[in-house]
Design a protein around this motif. Structure first.
Motif, PDB file in Angstrom:
ATOM      1  N   GLN A 189       0.848  -1.201  -0.146  1.00 36.97           N
ATOM      2  CA  GLN A 189      -0.026  -0.087  -0.060  1.00 36.97           C
ATOM      3  C   GLN A 189       0.946   1.108  -0.023  1.00 36.97           C
ATOM      4  OE1 GLN A 189      -3.400  -0.466  -0.117  1.00 36.97           O
ATOM      5  NE2 GLN A 189      -4.117   1.373   0.097  1.00 36.97           N
ATOM      6  N   GLN A 213       1.033   5.304   0.628  1.00 38.71           N
ATOM      7  CA  GLN A 213       0.457   6.688   1.056  1.00 38.71           C
ATOM      8  C   GLN A 213       0.974   7.859   0.215  1.00 38.71           C
ATOM      9  OE1 GLN A 213       1.396   4.486   3.533  1.00 38.71           O
ATOM     10  NE2 GLN A 213      -0.196   3.358   3.199  1.00 38.71           N
ATOM     11  N   VAL A 259       1.312  11.987   0.409  1.00 42.65           N
ATOM     12  CA  VAL A 259       0.745  13.210   1.071  1.00 42.65           C
ATOM     13  C   VAL A 259       1.253  14.604   0.186  1.00 42.65           C
ATOM     14  CG1 VAL A 259       0.915  14.488   3.465  1.00 42.65           C
ATOM     15  CG2 VAL A 259       0.784  12.112   3.354  1.00 42.65           C
ATOM     16  N   ALA A 290       5.788  10.120  -0.664  1.00 42.66           N
ATOM     17  CA  ALA A 290       5.206   8.764  -0.617  1.00 42.66           C
ATOM     18  C   ALA A 290       5.597   8.027   0.369  1.00 42.66           C
ATOM     19  CB  ALA A 290       5.375   8.024  -2.092  1.00 42.66           C
ATOM     20  N   SER A 291       4.983   7.116   1.192  1.00 40.09           N
ATOM     21  CA  SER A 291       5.273   6.308   2.075  1.00 40.09           C
ATOM     22  C   SER A 291       4.682   4.823   1.836  1.00 40.09           C
ATOM     23  CB  SER A 291       5.208   6.987   3.430  1.00 40.09           C
ATOM     24  OG  SER A 291       3.767   6.940   3.657  1.00 40.09           O
ATOM     25  N   GLY A 292       5.076   3.806   2.673  1.00 36.60           N
ATOM     26  CA  GLY A 292       4.632   2.599   2.606  1.00 36.60           C
ATOM     27  C   GLY A 292       5.385   1.629   1.749  1.00 36.60           C
ATOM     28  N   TYR A 300      -3.079   4.978  -6.747  1.00 32.88           N
ATOM     29  CA  TYR A 300      -3.082   5.534  -5.531  1.00 32.88           C
ATOM     30  C   TYR A 300      -3.466   6.963  -5.823  1.00 32.88           C
ATOM     31  CZ  TYR A 300      -1.177   1.081  -3.987  1.00 32.88           C
ATOM     32  OH  TYR A 300      -0.648  -0.176  -3.857  1.00 32.88           O
ATOM     33  N   GLY A 356      -3.469  10.959  -3.447  1.00 36.36           N
ATOM     34  CA  GLY A 356      -3.202  11.632  -2.070  1.00 36.36           C
ATOM     35  C   GLY A 356      -4.755  12.451  -1.699  1.00 36.36           C
ATOM     36  N   GLN A 357      -4.731  13.254  -0.678  1.00 37.20           N
ATOM     37  CA  GLN A 357      -5.811  13.819  -0.164  1.00 37.20           C
ATOM     38  C   GLN A 357      -5.948  15.252  -0.783  1.00 37.20           C
ATOM     39  OE1 GLN A 357      -5.356  13.420   4.058  1.00 37.20           O
ATOM     40  NE2 GLN A 357      -6.871  11.559   4.046  1.00 37.20           N
TER      41      GLN A 357
END
Length: 122
Positions: free
Chosen positions: A1, A3, A5, A24-26, A111, A113-114
């Motif tokens: 997954q 994430q 931000v 990005a992370s995960g 994916y 982001g918000q």
């Protein structure tokens, strides 16, 4: 997954510049195509800019070509959007996207982001 931000949005005047970042992370996104999309009030989300996994290819919407520059730093797992000569019509929420397709970000990436708000006053 993965994430994503976004950061760097804000309120600026027409003609100003902003630099958006997407961390990005995960997992590493170094093999992913990355992109930026935006959505203005009352409008559909639209593509802004994209970059291939190694930065070897970049592509832009006609409306931002020559003003915006997308780049990435795979060592930092981060993608950037440098926005110059901003116009009021650039006002929107800007979203970062990651796509397992290595070269081109599709309209339905894997994916999102918000989002970060960019407001350009006249």
């Amino acid at each position: 997954q993965v994430q994503l931000v976004e950061s760097g949005g804000g309120l600026v005047q027409a003609g100003d510049s902003l630099r958006l970042s997407c961390a990005a992370s995960g997992r590493s996104v170094s093999t992913y195509a990355m992109g930026w999309f935006r959505q203005a009030p009352g409008k559909e989300r639209e593509f802004v800019a994209g970059i291939a996994w190694n930065g070897g290819r970049t592509y832009y919407a006609d409306s931002v070509k020559g003003r915006f520059t997308i780049s990435r730093d795979n060592a930092k797992n981060t993608v950037y959007l440098e926005m110059n000569s901003l116009k009021p019509e650039d006002t929107a929420v800007y979203y970062c996207a990651a796509d397992r397709a290595s070269v081109v970000v599709r309209t339905t990436p894997d994916y999102w982001g918000q989002g970060t708000q960019v407001t350009v006053s006249s």
